[in-house]
Write an enzyme that holds these catalytic residues in place. Structure first.
Site, PDB file in Angstrom:
ATOM      1  NE  ARG A   1      -3.385  -2.086   3.029  1.00  0.00           N
ATOM      2  CZ  ARG A   1      -2.907  -3.179   3.604  1.00  0.00           C
ATOM      3  NH1 ARG A   1      -1.635  -3.273   3.911  1.00  0.00           N
ATOM      4  NH2 ARG A   1      -3.695  -4.191   3.888  1.00  0.00           N
TER       5      ARG A   1
ATOM      6  NE  ARG B   1       8.973  -0.925  11.942  1.00  0.00           N
ATOM      7  CZ  ARG B   1       7.967  -0.074  11.769  1.00  0.00           C
ATOM      8  NH1 ARG B   1       8.138   1.030  11.054  1.00  0.00           N
ATOM      9  NH2 ARG B   1       6.792  -0.297  12.319  1.00  0.00           N
TER      10      ARG B   1
ATOM     11  CD  GLU C   1      12.850   3.941  15.029  1.00  0.00           C
ATOM     12  OE1 GLU C   1      11.884   4.256  15.731  1.00  0.00           O
ATOM     13  OE2 GLU C   1      12.779   3.758  13.807  1.00  0.00           O
TER      14      GLU C   1
ATOM     15  CG  HIS D   1       9.452   6.057  13.603  1.00  0.00           C
ATOM     16  ND1 HIS D   1       9.816   4.786  13.943  1.00  0.00           N
ATOM     17  CD2 HIS D   1       8.358   5.904  12.804  1.00  0.00           C
ATOM     18  CE1 HIS D   1       9.002   3.917  13.393  1.00  0.00           C
ATOM     19  NE2 HIS D   1       8.100   4.576  12.687  1.00  0.00           N
TER      20      HIS D   1
END
Ligand code: GLV
Length: 318
Positions: free
Chosen positions: A156, A237, A266, A284
């Site tokens: 998507r 990611r 992270e 992020h």
């Protein structure tokens, strides 16, 4: 009796109120990031968990979770932070929040590619320090319009990036586990293997999910397939990219610039990324709009609600 839900992170107020109307809820008012051990102890005797990308829920953590827990509703589209097979083996349903963050994340991906290619970081520093003057050769970047864009992962979000990139006159190439139907592909050119995609790309957009197969997919070997001076953007990611190899590629000119919103481990950021100039970093922010964050929590809540009503949640991933 209301089911008991443990919420690992603070949500928007309206989302917390909605959850409270449906369940007996423990919220995280201070928004502390819990360790796996804290998640295990705090969720003891609860029926479900509403988690987030910052919660590493691996096989070991799952094995120690209270047997009362039947569902983990992750408030994110990615679920690489949860071992979904271990959860399944323990009879725990895992859900995610697709669709609602597609547009926000695709927008950020375009920002990353533009920010990196047009040297936004260096530009900001030059403006801030007042060390600049206009000249014909000042901070020349790479133009994105009318270039070939390689999309790694045409789900998507990848398709939403393609749609935006077409408005920039870009030619779309993609690599995916399988070729898409022509309506989904929408003129994009399929590459069966990553090598052939990388050889064609002038800009590369990383949009595949984090799975054991995609871990370090961008590494010393695969980076060699890129043309000189490719611009790379990563809104997917951090662990898809081998940071050491990327740093080398940024230094030797294989990668002209790298725009990234996601990191290995992270919130830590590879120290070299903080030193290099041909980097455009964001913390992020892919889904960070009020509307999107509201929708994500709403969708996670709906998954919990459906599950406890005995229906299959629409976003079950295991
Ligand atoms: C954000 O990174 C998400 O996976 O939703």
């Amino acid at each position: 009796m209301k089911k008991k839900i443990f919420v690992t992170r603070r949500l928007l107020k309206e989302n917390e109120e909605k959850l409270q109307s449906l369940f007996e809820v423990t919220l995280n008012k201070d928004d502390k990031i819990y360790s796996p051990q804290e998640i295990i102890s705090r969720s003891k005797n609860y029926d479900g968990i509403l988690s987030s990308v910052t919660d590493p829920i691996n096989a070991d953590t799952i094995s120690k979770l209270s047997s009362s827990i039947k569902i983990i509703a992750n408030g994110a589209v990615g679920f690489g932070n949860i071992d979904i097979q271990a959860a399944k083996a323990k009879g725990i349903t895992v859900t995610n929040t697709p669709d609602v963050l597609t547009d926000a994340t695709a927008d950020i991906q375009i920002l990353l590619l533009l920010g990196a290619s047009r040297r936004a970081y260096e530009g900001r520093i030059a403006a801030e320090t007042q060390k600049w003057k206009w000249s014909f050769d000042f901070l020349l970047g790479k133009q994105m319009s009318n270039k070939r864009l390689g999309i790694l992962g045409m789900g998507r979000i990848g398709r939403a990036v393609a749609k935006r990139a077409k408005a920039f006159g870009m030619e779309i190439h993609y690599h995916n586990r399988s070729k898409l139907s022509s309506d989904l592909e929408d003129g994009g050119i399929y590459h069966k293997d990553l090598k052939s995609l990388f050889e064609q790309s002038e800009f590369l957009s990383i949009n595949c999910p984090a799975t054991p197969e995609t871990k370090n997919l961008i590494n010393r070997e695969t980076l060699k397939y890129l043309k000189e001076n490719t611009v790379v953007g990563n809104a997917a990611r951090g662990d898809i990219v081998d940071d050491e190899a990327m740093v080398e590629a940024l230094k030797n000119g294989t990668v002209f610039a790298y725009g990234l919103d996601v990191y290995n481990g992270e919130p830590k950021i590879h120290p070299e990324y903080l030193k290099l100039k041909n980097i455009f970093l964001l913390p992020h922010l892919g889904s960070a709009t009020k509307r999107t964050r509201w929708d994500m929590a709403y969708r996670a809540t709906k998954n919990l609600e459906d599950f406890f009503l005995g229906k299959k949640p629409q976003d079950q991933v295991n």
